[in-house]
Design an enzyme around this catalytic site. Structure first.
Site, PDB file in Angstrom:
ATOM      1  N   ASP A 217       0.372  -2.693 -11.515  1.00 55.37           N
ATOM      2  CA  ASP A 217      -0.189  -1.456 -12.077  1.00 55.37           C
ATOM      3  C   ASP A 217      -1.705  -1.560 -12.195  1.00 55.37           C
ATOM      4  OD1 ASP A 217       0.319  -3.418 -13.994  1.00 55.37           O
ATOM      5  OD2 ASP A 217       1.023  -2.028 -15.533  1.00 55.37           O
ATOM      6  N   ASP A 241       4.577  -1.990   0.019  1.00 56.25           N
ATOM      7  CA  ASP A 241       4.772  -0.668   0.594  1.00 56.25           C
ATOM      8  C   ASP A 241       3.921   0.359  -0.146  1.00 56.25           C
ATOM      9  OD1 ASP A 241       5.993   1.449   2.094  1.00 56.25           O
ATOM     10  OD2 ASP A 241       7.185   1.898   0.309  1.00 56.25           O
ATOM     11  N   ASP A 245      -0.062   2.332   0.950  1.00 59.80           N
ATOM     12  CA  ASP A 245      -0.400   3.762   1.040  1.00 59.80           C
ATOM     13  C   ASP A 245      -1.629   4.071   0.186  1.00 59.80           C
ATOM     14  OD1 ASP A 245       1.770   4.117   2.717  1.00 59.80           O
ATOM     15  OD2 ASP A 245       2.493   5.910   1.687  1.00 59.80           O
TER      16      ASP A 245
HETATM   17  C1  IPM Z   1       6.343   1.731   5.821  1.00 59.70           C
HETATM   18  C2  IPM Z   1       7.365   2.791   5.612  1.00 59.70           C
HETATM   19  C3  IPM Z   1       8.747   2.176   5.647  1.00 59.70           C
HETATM   20  C4  IPM Z   1       8.821   1.184   4.504  1.00 59.70           C
HETATM   21  C5  IPM Z   1       9.924   3.142   5.581  1.00 59.70           C
HETATM   22  C6  IPM Z   1       9.805   4.232   6.603  1.00 59.70           C
HETATM   23  C7  IPM Z   1      11.242   2.412   5.707  1.00 59.70           C
HETATM   24  O1  IPM Z   1       7.143   3.484   4.450  1.00 59.70           O
HETATM   25  O2  IPM Z   1       6.347   1.094   6.889  1.00 59.70           O
HETATM   26  O3  IPM Z   1       5.518   1.507   4.933  1.00 59.70           O
HETATM   27  O4  IPM Z   1       9.193   1.544   3.387  1.00 59.70           O
HETATM   28  O5  IPM Z   1       8.515   0.021   4.739  1.00 59.70           O
HETATM   29 MN    MN Z   2       5.354   2.842   3.402  1.00 57.02          MN
END
Ligand code: IPM
Ligand code: MN
Length: 340
Positions: A217, A241, A245
């Site tokens: 966090d 993951d 992002d």
């Molecule tokens: C990523 C994507 C994948 C993940 C999904 C599509 C399964 O979000 O490559 O980051 O969660 O790893």
């Molecule tokens: Mn992802």
């Protein structure tokens, strides 16, 4: 697995803008003088909707035998409910990650000018075969008022250690070698303790690397407020993951973010893909940014040992990031090729 020229590359264009950006990446690689022998695999949402096929053992083995796999994007359009969640994620993407033992998900971020991470260079090394993604768990009394759903997180000494070692190798190569373990050791005490001990043990082999730890966090705050503190972040599958992002957003958008699903032991082909998805809404509009796919191809070339071509393409991409990406997919690709 020994690699030799021309490199045998399995291409999974996939869905949405996947084929467009993959085509762009292949054109740029070829223009850089690296000869590829490509085999196209028709996999993804469109294929599944057409004939119900996701991936079988035979196709997985065929993929394994290549020098690398280049993937565009896989998935249906947002709002298209014909494919239940998990069918393609678990059946195709995770099956390749697990089946080919792609145990590191390496995601480098170069902050593009104007972004929060302007000028920065950091990478996320995400464990890619275990954690909550392993699929441990199940459902009892489905659909009743007493339904139980459990979802475990698998963390093996072997799996954590090989990922942590890879992260240290990367961190040691930095101008300012540093590595941050990101976890939630204060709550996920069993897994957190294993990760912490492994980092503590391995770090003695890398005396030049400065090591620290952030709760996940807090890492979300630092990535926005002070991303310069990071060199290499090493973390578990799910945290990686989510953080990647966020890292994509602070460094200019996931239109630039590349990733490598790596089998550093080279017992199967590694897979290279942009972090972004299929973006069905912009298919055919020439607005897909090919740079994430091109940068993923750069990671592929590094993996193949084609360092000179990788460096030249990366420099051309950096020019674009500095000057801003204007023009359509094909025009940007053409200009990239001219800059080589
Ligand atoms: C990523 C994507 C994948 C993940 C999904 C599509 C399964 O979000 O490559 O980051 O969660 O790893
Ligand atoms: Mn992802």
């Amino acid at each position: 697995m020994a690699t030799s020229k021309p490199y045998r590359v399995a291409v999974i264009g996939g869905d949405g803008i996947g084929p467009e950006v993959t085509r762009a990446a292949l054109a740029v690689v070829e223009a850089a003088g690296v000869e590829l022998a490509t085999t196209h695999f028709d996999l993804g949402a469109a294929r599944y909707l057409r004939d119900g096929f996701v991936l079988d053992d035979e196709t997985l083995e065929a993929l394994r035998g290549h020098d690398a796999i280049l993937l565009g994007a896989v998935g249906p359009a947002i709002g298209d409910t014909r494919i239940p969640g998990g069918v393609l994620e678990r059946g195709l993407l995770l099956r390749m990650r697990f089946g080919l033992d792609l145990y590191v998900n390496y995601r480098p971020f170069h902050g593009v000018p104007g972004s929060i991470a302007d000028g920065l260079d950091f990478a996320i090394v995400r464990e890619n075969t275990e954690g909550p993604y392993a699929g441990e768990g199940g459902v009892l009394r489905y659909g009743t008022a007493h339904e139980v759903a459990t979802q475990g997180s698998v963390n093996t000494r072997f799996g954590v250690e090989r990922c942590v070692r890879y992260a240290f190798e990367r961190a040691a190569q930095l101008e300012r070698p540093r590595l941050t373990l990101v976890h939630k050791t204060n709550v996920l005490t069993f897994a957190g303790n294993l990760w912490s001990r492994v980092v503590d043990e391995v770090k003695s082999e890398y005396p030049t690397v400065a090591v620290d730890y952030n709760h996940v966090d807090a890492a979300c705050i630092y990535l926005v407020e002070n991303p310069a503190r990071y060199g290499v972040i090493v973390t578990d599958n799910l945290f990686g993951d989510i953080l990647s992002d966020l890292a994509g957003a602070v460094s200019g958008g996931i239109g630039f973010a590349a990733s490598a699903n790596l089998n550093p032991a080279r017992t199967g082909a590694s897979l290279f893909e942009p972090v972004h998805g299929a973006a069905h809404d912009i298919v055919g509009t020439e607005t897909a940014n090919p740079l994430a796919a091109v940068s993923s191809a750069v990671l592929m070339l590094e993996h193949l040992g084609e360092f000179d071509a990788a460096r030249r393409i990366a420099a051309a991409v950096a020019d674009f990031e500095r000057d801003g990406v204007t023009g359509g997919t094909a025009a940007v690709t053409q200009r990239l090729i001219e800059r080589l």
